[in-house]
Design an enzyme around this catalytic site. Structure first.
Site, PDB file in Angstrom:
ATOM      1  N   ALA A 129       0.701  -1.226   0.183  1.00  0.00           N
ATOM      2  CA  ALA A 129       0.018   0.126   0.060  1.00  0.00           C
ATOM      3  C   ALA A 129       0.924   1.233   0.197  1.00  0.00           C
ATOM      4  O   ALA A 129       0.256   2.265  -0.245  1.00  0.00           O
ATOM      5  CB  ALA A 129      -0.830  -0.036   1.195  1.00  0.00           C
ATOM      6  N   CYS A 130       2.171   1.338   0.062  1.00  0.00           N
ATOM      7  CA  CYS A 130       3.046   2.259   0.291  1.00  0.00           C
ATOM      8  C   CYS A 130       4.057   2.445  -0.826  1.00  0.00           C
ATOM      9  O   CYS A 130       4.943   1.638  -1.042  1.00  0.00           O
ATOM     10  CB  CYS A 130       3.672   2.127   1.727  1.00  0.00           C
ATOM     11  SG  CYS A 130       4.766   3.603   2.033  1.00  0.00           S
ATOM     12  N   GLY A 131       3.678   3.548  -1.602  1.00  0.00           N
ATOM     13  CA  GLY A 131       4.612   3.909  -2.770  1.00  0.00           C
ATOM     14  C   GLY A 131       5.692   4.691  -2.522  1.00  0.00           C
ATOM     15  O   GLY A 131       6.977   4.630  -3.080  1.00  0.00           O
ATOM     16  N   CYS A 133       7.368   4.601   0.829  1.00  0.00           N
ATOM     17  CA  CYS A 133       8.014   4.239   2.280  1.00  0.00           C
ATOM     18  C   CYS A 133       9.523   4.429   2.059  1.00  0.00           C
ATOM     19  O   CYS A 133      10.415   3.930   1.304  1.00  0.00           O
ATOM     20  CB  CYS A 133       7.751   2.716   2.348  1.00  0.00           C
ATOM     21  SG  CYS A 133       5.935   2.484   2.742  1.00  0.00           S
TER      22      CYS A 133
END
Length: 289
Positions: A129-131, A133
């Site tokens: 879900a994290c582009g 991070c």
């Protein structure tokens, strides 16, 4: 890309059935400079394998891994163009049972090419879900936005966005089987659907599209439209702007930082593109009736 599992469904009575699930596995992306020539003991030249640097480890839907690796390097500004990459290959890593997993991609840069900025230290695996991070500062990524996007003269009928969304949905095979993945797609200036990529991470799906466009020699994506089956977060808007696409259309809501990036870069951002409507949050002149 999918696995079948026996599950218990309560609806409301309990019933055992077979459910299809989307596969989620890690992908480690490593980058190395072009191998340097060495001299063997007998005087013959040999190739020395260079050390590689791990750029990221992200949770992804297996498949289109080279597109994902190339797209990630381009979208984060680590390389300037697809031609900066000489080769990509899977490293045959193994699972605990000894079976190959193909969860590592080794990227070798072209001769004379190095990463355009240092790899940000990451303290944990990036989730699906994290582009962004592990990025030290959001400003570092905004700084990679190319100039000139605001001058793109693309004009896109609203109907083209809706037709594109419908066409993308028809090609979301894994979503159709599982209901558990996102998709991104690319329309050419005439509205033709060029490519669709699926992933458990919305940002990974976008990276896969950018990587495909890079391999096809289409970057920058002037006049094109990018579609995403997700909300428009910062990372989606930033990646779209970096690849030079003038219009980004998303199924769900936009965030404040995504709108800020779109306004600053010259990107037209449309959210809630569903049914017969859309909410255009930046540079609305490109969307016509």
């Amino acid at each position: 890309m999918t696995q079948r599992r026996r599950v218990l469904r309560r609806s409301p009575e309990p019933k055992t059935r077979i459910e299809t699930l989307a596969v989620e596995e890690p992908l480690e992306i490593r980058v190395a400079a072009l191998p340097a020539a060495g001299i063997a003991a007998g005087g013959a030249p040999v190739e020395l394998r260079p050390p590689s640097t791990t750029v990221t480890t992200t949770m992804r839907l297996p498949g289109d891994d080279f597109d994902l690796a190339l797209g990630h390097l381009l979208a984060e500004g680590l390389i300037g163009e697809a031609e900066d990459v000489a080769t990509m290959m899977h490293c045959t890593d193994t699972a605990e049972d000894g079976s190959p997993t193909f969860n590592v991609v080794e990227v070798t840069l072209a001769a004379g090419v190095s990463l355009r900025r240092p790899v940000t230290a990451r303290t944990e695996v990036a989730t699906s879900a994290c582009g962004v991070c592990g990025s030290t500062r959001v400003e570092d990524l905004i700084a990679t936005l190319p100039p000139g996007l605001a001058e793109d003269a693309a004009r896109v009928p609203l109907s083209r966005l809706h037709e594109g969304m419908a066409a993308m949905r028809e090609r979301q095979k894994v979503f159709g089987d599982t209901g558990g993945v996102h998709a991104a797609a690319l329309l050419d200036p005439q509205g033709r659907l060029l490519a669709v990529r699926e992933d458990v991470g919305r940002h990974n799906a976008v990276d896969k599209i950018i990587g495909w466009a890079g391999r096809e020699g289409r970057l920058p994506l002037r006049g094109h439209v990018m579609l995403a089956s997700s909300r428009a977060g910062f990372e989606i808007a930033q990646k779209a702007a970096v690849c030079g696409v003038p219009v980004l259309a998303c199924v769900s809501a936009a965030t404040t930082l995504a709108v800020e990036v779109a306004e600053e870069s010259g990107l037209t951002l449309a959210a809630f593109v569903r049914g017969d409507r859309a909410t255009v949050l930046s540079h609305p002149g490109r969307i016509t009736d």
